[in-house]
Design an enzyme around this catalytic site. Structure first.
Site: not given
Length: 118
Positions: A31, A34
């Site tokens: 991600c 993230c």
């Protein structure tokens, strides 16, 4: 991640029960947002040494991901006195993260037992 704790199904209860304020970051290695949020989260953990900062790898912990109903990552969650007081998907800028931590600290959490039925 020197100031963060890896949260697993095995240690979640112990971490939540043993600490007044726990901040959780639900993330995954693939991600992009993230990965961008990770340094902000780590910096916040260094600024608040009295708060437990946990990271939940959604790929490695699918049971926790399902239990917390995580639909998007990153998701930030704050647990105060064993109650979830904040949950939001999306990476927060450093100032916004500091503000939600401040608000969680100041929040009065009153857990009222259910009323007895007559």
């Amino acid at each position: 991640m020197a100031n963060t704790v890896e949260i697993t199904r095995e240690n979640l209860d112990e971490v939540v029960r043993g600490n007044d304020l726990v901040v959780l970051d639900f993330w995954a290695a693939w991600c992009g947002p993230c990965r961008q949020f990770a340094p902000v989260y780590e910096a916040a953990s260094e600024e608040h040494p009295d708060v437990v900062f946990g990271k939940v790898d959604t790929e490695a912990q699918p049971e926790l991901t399902a239990a917390f109903n995580i639909r998007s990552i990153p998701t930030l969650m704050i647990i105060r006195d064993k109650a979830t007081v904040f949950s939001q998907a999306g990476a927060l800028p450093a100032d916004a993260l500091a503000e939600v931590i401040r608000q969680a600290r100041e929040l009065e959490v009153n857990v009222t037992p259910p009323a007895a039925h007559d």
